[in-house]
Design an enzyme around this catalytic site. Structure first.
Site, PDB file in Angstrom:
ATOM      1  N   CYS A   1       0.834  -1.210   0.000  1.00  0.00           N
ATOM      2  CA  CYS A   1       0.000   0.000   0.000  1.00  0.00           C
ATOM      3  C   CYS A   1       0.868   1.260   0.000  1.00  0.00           C
ATOM      4  CB  CYS A   1      -0.902  -0.045   1.232  1.00  0.00           C
ATOM      5  SG  CYS A   1      -1.743   1.491   1.619  1.00  0.00           S
TER       6      CYS A   1
ATOM      7  N   CYS B   1       0.064   3.784   2.733  1.00  0.00           N
ATOM      8  CA  CYS B   1       0.515   3.265   4.035  1.00  0.00           C
ATOM      9  C   CYS B   1       1.991   3.588   4.263  1.00  0.00           C
ATOM     10  CB  CYS B   1       0.298   1.750   4.112  1.00  0.00           C
ATOM     11  SG  CYS B   1      -1.416   1.234   3.964  1.00  0.00           S
TER      12      CYS B   1
END
Length: 103
Positions: free
Chosen positions: A27, A30
């Site tokens: 991600c 993230c």
């Protein structure tokens, strides 16, 4: 920041204020959130405020339990109770403000 699993989640969040970051290795957002959380963890070192991570790929049961559909998702707990949820990358100022409201 320590990782949480379904085995240690409940007993870890029982007291104080915790931020739990639901994330994944793949991600991109993230990866942007992690250094912000690391800085926040340094600011609150030695206090009742703790920051943890849950890898959604490794812990699908926890992700399902909390209805995680987008990552990063930050869950805020106070004394074991879920009190707030932020989805998407958040800047340190907003995180600090949320934590201070819970202290």
């Amino acid at each position: 920041m320590n990782n949480l699993t379904k085995d240690n989640f409940k007993e870890t969040i029982t007291t104080g204020v915790q931020i739990v970051d639901f994330w994944a290795v793949w991600c991109g957002p993230c990866k942007m959130q992690t250094p912000i959380l690391e800085n926040l963890a340094e600011e609150y070192a030695g206090t009742e405020v703790q920051i943890y991570k849950v890898n959604v790929d490794d812990e699908p049961e926890l992700s399902a339990q909390f209805g995680i559909q987008s990552i990063p998702t930050l869950l805020f707990f106070k004394n074991g109770n879920l009190v707030d949820r932020l989805i998407g990358v958040r800047m340190i100022e907003e995180l600090r403000e949320t934590v201070e409201e819970l202290r």
